[in-house]
Design an enzyme around this catalytic site. Structure first.
Site, PDB file in Angstrom:
ATOM      1  N   GLU A 146       0.701  -1.289  -0.060  1.00  0.00           N
ATOM      2  CA  GLU A 146      -0.007  -0.163  -0.179  1.00  0.00           C
ATOM      3  C   GLU A 146       1.013   1.224  -0.045  1.00  0.00           C
ATOM      4  O   GLU A 146       1.797   1.370   0.789  1.00  0.00           O
ATOM      5  CB  GLU A 146      -0.733   0.014   1.267  1.00  0.00           C
ATOM      6  CG  GLU A 146      -1.768   1.117   1.398  1.00  0.00           C
ATOM      7  CD  GLU A 146      -2.695   0.787   2.789  1.00  0.00           C
ATOM      8  OE1 GLU A 146      -3.606   1.543   2.949  1.00  0.00           O
ATOM      9  OE2 GLU A 146      -2.135   0.158   3.667  1.00  0.00           O
ATOM     10  N   LYS A 164      -9.106   2.477  -2.176  1.00  0.00           N
ATOM     11  CA  LYS A 164      -9.230   1.673  -1.062  1.00  0.00           C
ATOM     12  C   LYS A 164     -10.694   2.236  -0.655  1.00  0.00           C
ATOM     13  O   LYS A 164     -11.344   3.195  -0.449  1.00  0.00           O
ATOM     14  CB  LYS A 164      -8.324   2.227   0.159  1.00  0.00           C
ATOM     15  CG  LYS A 164      -8.546   1.317   1.466  1.00  0.00           C
ATOM     16  CD  LYS A 164      -7.270   1.670   2.344  1.00  0.00           C
ATOM     17  CE  LYS A 164      -6.962   0.894   3.632  1.00  0.00           C
ATOM     18  NZ  LYS A 164      -5.876   1.173   4.289  1.00  0.00           N
ATOM     19  N   CYS A 178      -5.422  -3.463   2.311  1.00  0.00           N
ATOM     20  CA  CYS A 178      -5.085  -3.412   3.718  1.00  0.00           C
ATOM     21  C   CYS A 178      -6.264  -3.833   4.524  1.00  0.00           C
ATOM     22  O   CYS A 178      -6.984  -4.669   4.654  1.00  0.00           O
ATOM     23  CB  CYS A 178      -4.320  -2.282   4.173  1.00  0.00           C
ATOM     24  SG  CYS A 178      -3.521  -2.522   5.692  1.00  0.00           S
TER      25      CYS A 178
END
Length: 647
Positions: free
Chosen positions: A46, A115, A175
């Site tokens: 990330e 995300k 994540c």
């Protein structure tokens, strides 16, 4: 990518926080290293281009421009690599900042995935800088990237599919997405994704690695997918946190590769897309809708080369047996309980107070006796109600006879000896068979005579005959029809030969009785044999099963991949050569693979009328459950596949 193996990598490259030039240079260096090792899908952490721990520097124009410039260099460097590369960066769109994954292939930017779940608790303050990404996909212009920045899909509901490897469909988590009650990857998989790439920056705290590992492993199992987890590592700021670079590659509940923590590195392995597709096809509850029905955009790409993939991953030689000894002991105890519980129920239901077992001193009958004793204990019945019958004939050796007698005594069962020489010779005279001709009639007459005795004794004792044959024998048809093939309840029917050995070994290692331990160890050391032909001149076993039908460890390996995943013979041959390298040459593997298929198809009629028995593992041959096959199915196309193999 022969046999649908995808070589994938989770990469933690060296970085410096905020130094986009340094980070880009090392990303490109890692890309080239991965490509030289045959990697087709490389996943980076990330925000790897900028660094995850930039904090308020994310609000600086120069960092955002540097990240875009780094992305452009990575796109250019990807040309002619024939590898999908996925990198993380901060991305400004419509005056909002997003934490995104950029999907790159052969000099093109295929898409940008934002995300969806932005953590803002404990040590995480991402909401201070980043906005939540939309699921809906729109097409945007990125002028800074030139031609490749025009008409780029932007949104979370994106999949990336290889046209010349249709089993590969990539979805993306970032994540925190994985930590959610319903991770986005669940929806990706339901829209056909087979591989999930997770770009992560997960800081390290005590015990977190175990939790992370289980999350990745379990998510791959839940989705029946590959899961590639690339983690931030050394180089991130240590002002408040430490990042360990814990990279993981999982496949349907198994960890294939994992890097050592606190060292930047690359995890590489081969994800078996064929296995994943086979599992999904088999599971009627795994529902997949067309991507467009789920609101997904699919971007297609095409590899230039999908040839052979060099295998580096580990395959169990005995896939039915757990590799770890502690787990093996737990599993053996569990299997013995499953077998005994099944028999307990049958004895209880039929009000039987006795059980009859043909005891030979071999592995299978030994296991059946141990299981029956356990079932009697569960019912509170005296073990003397177990009638263990030894029926010596032409092939019985003193070793197996003595072991059968000692074993019966130590278990506390009742031993009954019924020699069958005279009865079999009389039968030969009745049917006009020359007893000097040791053919199938000679052998099967003994097997059927033994079953006749067991059945009639069971009637006399108001009991039932306990079957001893195992799953490997059933797969090969290595049983006499209406002989040892038949019983009232077959406790070993779904236990392969390689596992029978470990179950008996487990019992030997855990019994406090030394004499019982010793006799069980001698049973384990005795060659597998039906003992239907006379012993050799030294009185030792002359008829060894594995000399006739082949090594059981090979046959169990074949059986597992045929039954569990429906692999073609050519793929099984390849896996067997790789797994048994140095133990069996390719000619030997070829010979017994061909034998296995011929016997497996020709002997289905024996499996079509099997007695009841408990399923203990993921594979079984019961015609009422796992395996329903026509008894007259043709083996031709499977043999043709074998004959086309390069020797």
């Amino acid at each position: 990518m022969k046999d649908k193996f995808l070589k994938a990598a989770a990469i933690t490259s060296d970085i410096k926080v905020g130094d986009t030039d340094f980070n880009t240079e090392n990303i490109i260096k890692s890309m080239n290293i991965a490509h030289k090792q045959g990697v087709k899908l490389a996943v980076f952490p990330e925000l790897v281009i900028s660094g995850y721990t930039c904090s308020d520097l994310f609000l600086q124009d120069i960092l955002l421009k540097g990240s875009l410039n780094g992305l452009k260099k990575i796109i250019n460097a990807s040309e002619n690599l024939d590898m999908i590369t996925i990198v993380g960066l901060p991305f400004l769109f419509n005056f909002k900042l997003y934490n995104v994954a950029a999907v790159i292939f052969d000099g093109e930017l295929l898409g940008i995935v934002p995300k969806q779940h932005i953590p803002n608790y404990s040590e995480f303050y991402e909401a201070r800088h980043f906005s939540t990404g939309n699921k809906e996909v729109s097409y945007i212009e990125i002028p800074e990237l030139g031609d490749t920045g025009s008409f780029v899909p932007f949104g979370a509901n994106q999949l990336f599919k290889a046209e010349n490897l249709p089993e590969l469909v990539i979805g993306i988590d970032i994540c925190e997405d994985l930590w959610m009650p319903i991770p986005p990857s669940c929806y990706h998989a339901m829209a056909s994704a087979t591989v999930i790439a997770n770009l992560s920056a997960s800081d390290e705290t005590t015990g977190k690695d175990l939790y992370r590992r289980e999350l990745v492993k379990n998510q791959s199992a839940r989705l029946v997918s590959g899961y590639i987890y690339a983690d931030a590592g050394e180089g991130e700021s240590s002002t408040d946190l430490v990042f360990a670079g814990h990279n993981l590659i999982a496949e349907n509940g198994s960890i294939l590769a994992e890097t050592k923590r606190f060292e930047n590195g690359i995890a590489i392995s081969e994800i078996d897309l064929g296995k994943l597709v086979s599992e999904r096809r088999r599971m009627s509850t795994f529902t997949i809708n067309a991507p467009e029905e789920n609101g997904y955009e699919v971007t297609a790409f095409e590899f230039k080369n999908i040839g052979d993939t060099i295998l580096t991953r580990y395959f169990e030689k005995t896939p039915f047996v757990p590799n770890d000894k502690n787990d093996r002991n737990r599993r053996c105890d569990e299997i013995l309980n499953i077998q005994a519980k099944g028999l307990k129920k049958r004895l209880e239901h039929t009000h039987c107070k006795s059980a009859v077992i043909g005891i030979s001193g071999g592995l299978d009958s030994t296991l059946a006796l141990l299981v029956t004793a356990k079932a009697f204990d569960m019912l509170g019945l005296d073990r003397s109600g177990i009638c263990a019958v030894t029926m010596p004939c032409f092939g019985t050796t003193d070793r197996t006879y003595q072991n059968a007698c000692i074993l019966t005594e130590k278990i506390g069962a009742t031993l009954k000896e019924v020699p069958i020489h005279e009865a079999v010779n009389l039968h030969f005279r009745d049917i006009g068979h020359d007893s000097s001709i040791h053919d199938v009639t000679y052998e099967n007459s003994q097997a059927r005579q033994r079953t006749l005795i067991l059945m009639n004794l069971a009637n006399e004792l108001n009991g039932m005959v306990i079957g001893t044959g195992d799953m490997s024998e059933l797969a090969l048809g290595w049983a006499t029809y209406n002989g040892d093939h038949m019983s009232m309840y077959g406790v070993n029917c779904s236990v392969p030969k390689t596992l029978v050995r470990y179950l008996v070994l487990y019992y030997a290692e855990t019994t406090p009785d030394k004499q019982l331990h010793d006799v069980l160890m001698d049973v384990l050391d005795t060659p597998v044999s039906p003992e239907l032909l006379p012993p050799d001149k030294d009185g030792k076993i002359a008829q060894k099963t594995e000399d006739l039908v082949g090594p059981y460890e090979l046959h169990d390996f074949f059986l597992y991949y045929i039954m569990r995943f429906g692999y073609a013979p050519s793929k099984i041959y390849r896996l067997a050569k790789y797994t048994f390298n140095g133990e069996y040459d390719k000619e030997t593997i070829y010979k017994w693979l061909r034998t296995f298929y011929w016997r497996f198809f020709a002997q289905q009629f024996k499996r079509s009328c099997l007695p009841d028995g408990p399923k203990v593992g993921s594979v079984a041959l019961s015609p009422r459950g796992d395996w329903r096959m026509p008894s007259d199915a043709s083996v031709n196309i499977w043999i043709k596949d074998i004959e086309q193999l390069e020797m």
